[in-house]
Design an enzyme around this catalytic site. Structure first.
Site, PDB file in Angstrom:
ATOM      1  CG  ASP A 101      -0.024  -0.104   2.603  1.00  0.00           C
ATOM      2  OD1 ASP A 101       0.423   0.927   3.260  1.00  0.00           O
ATOM      3  OD2 ASP A 101       0.240  -1.141   3.133  1.00  0.00           O
ATOM      4  CG  ASP A 149       1.377   4.820   5.768  1.00  0.00           C
ATOM      5  OD1 ASP A 149       0.755   3.807   6.443  1.00  0.00           O
ATOM      6  OD2 ASP A 149       1.742   5.944   6.382  1.00  0.00           O
TER       7      ASP A 149
HETATM    8  N1  LIG Z   1       0.955   1.279   5.822  1.00  0.00           N
HETATM    9  C1  LIG Z   1       1.595   0.326   6.369  1.00  0.00           C
HETATM   10  N2  LIG Z   1       1.987   0.763   7.815  1.00  0.00           N
HETATM   11  C2  LIG Z   1       2.492  -0.112   8.846  1.00  0.00           C
HETATM   12  N3  LIG Z   1       2.523  -1.409   8.616  1.00  0.00           N
HETATM   13  C3  LIG Z   1       1.926  -1.837   7.435  1.00  0.00           C
HETATM   14  N4  LIG Z   1       1.934  -3.062   6.727  1.00  0.00           N
HETATM   15  C4  LIG Z   1       1.504  -3.058   5.924  1.00  0.00           C
HETATM   16  N5  LIG Z   1       1.245  -1.525   5.457  1.00  0.00           N
HETATM   17  C5  LIG Z   1       1.747  -1.049   6.486  1.00  0.00           C
END
Ligand SMILES: Nc1ncnc2[nH]cnc12
Ligand SMILES: CSC[C@H]1O[C@H](OP(=O)(O)O)[C@H](O)[C@@H]1O
Length: 292
Positions: A209, A211
């Site tokens: 992703d 975030d």
């Molecule tokens: N954006 C994120 N922040 C923290 N841990 C994660 N694991 C997967 N995506 C994450």
């Protein structure tokens, strides 16, 4: 000569290691408590491997609740020489897209509620974390990714937050502006403990992703993370199978000394050491004790 044994620590969505042959499971007890799950022993090709899902079966343990010391101690106790951890992560760079594997080589520790050392009062040690990843191991992972045509980039900085909540927008921008590449909640203290236990360590950070900083992407949520991990599980398995197939039979000395990290690290005088703590350190300090 020490036989190479590769420990694979599976992260979110990775609770199994397909392709592992002659599998046997064993619950290992440690002086630090119980690991997240039974260890799964097996081999791929001629390489002995041990799999451990860091959150346990069914994802029972949160990032702060994982007994990292028990996990690393258990792997050390059964002879693991090299650990490859698989971790889902958010990305701070447009070019690090979901599905890409990043072989991070630096970590920034933003955790605050975890036991992060085997050592302490009665036996104080300060190991170097200047280069937390074993370069030869990372190179082998990179070569395996290339051989399997799995999209993978070498190098990057992983900021480890305490969680379990994802970051705020302001935090996300702060980490991005600081130049960090990816974010997760588990690689620390794992990497620190592996270093103290003299186990070579490398992380395959699977981008899942952006975030919450990216204007054109949704804010991260669990469903999106698991969806990306599932879509890329086959690539991860192929990469790991190739890595293990091509792994040398005997442990190669680590060029940066990950496997000798305790040389010159323990400062407590022998007469000031605590017998009870030394007993708990039997596996972690095993090489030093054997050399005496
Ligand atoms: N954006 C994120 N922040 C923290 N841990 C994660 N694991 C997967 N995506 C994450
Ligand atoms: C399921 S989203 C947050 C969760 O995913 C990552 O897990 P892991 O590093 O074990 O793959 C992240 O660190 C969080 O634990």
């Amino acid at each position: 000569m020490t036989a190479a044994v590769v420990g694979i620590i599976g992260g979110s969505g990775v609770y199994d290691l397909p392709g592992l042959e002659d599998v046997r499971e064993e619950r290992i007890d440690t002086p630090w408590g119980a690991p997240s799950d039974a260890l799964r022993f097996g081999r791929i090709g001629k390489t002995n491997a041990v799999f451990l899902p860091r959150h346990g079966r069914g994802h029972a343990f949160s990032p702060s609740g994982i007994n990292y010391r028990a996990n690393i101690d258990a792997l050390k106790r059964v002879g693991v020489t090299d650990i490859v951890s698989v971790s889902a992560c958010g990305s701070f760079r447009a070019e690090l897209y979901p599905g890409l594997f990043v072989l991070v080589d630096q970590f920034v520790d933003r955790t605050f509620s975890r036991a992060s050392s085997f050592f302490g009062d009665g036996c104080v040690a300060h190991v170097s974390m200047a280069h937390p990843v074993a370069p030869q191991l990372a190179e082998r992972i990179h070569a395996a990714a290339q051989a399997e045509e799995v999209a993978c980039v070498a190098g990057g900085t992983y900021v480890c937050i305490e969680g379990p909540q994802f970051s705020t927008y302001a935090e996300s921008l702060t980490y991005k502006n600081a130049g960090y590449d990816v974010i997760g909640m588990t690689a620390l203290p794992e990497a620190k403990l592996a270093r103290e236990a003299e186990i070579s360590y490398a992380t395959i950070a699977m981008v899942t992703d952006f975030d919450c900083w990216h204007p054109e992407h949704d804010n991260v949520d669990v469903a999106a993370v698991i969806d990306v991990v599932k879509k890329n599980a086959a690539s991860a398995s192929r990469l790991l199978a190739r890595l293990l197939h091509d792994f040398p039979e005997t442990h190669e000395p680590c060029p940066i000394g990950s496997d000798r990290a305790l040389d010159n690290a323990i400062i407590t005088a022998p007469e000031a050491r605590d017998a009870a703590l030394l007993k708990k350190l039997d596996a972690v300090m095993g090489r030093l004790n054997r050399a005496r």
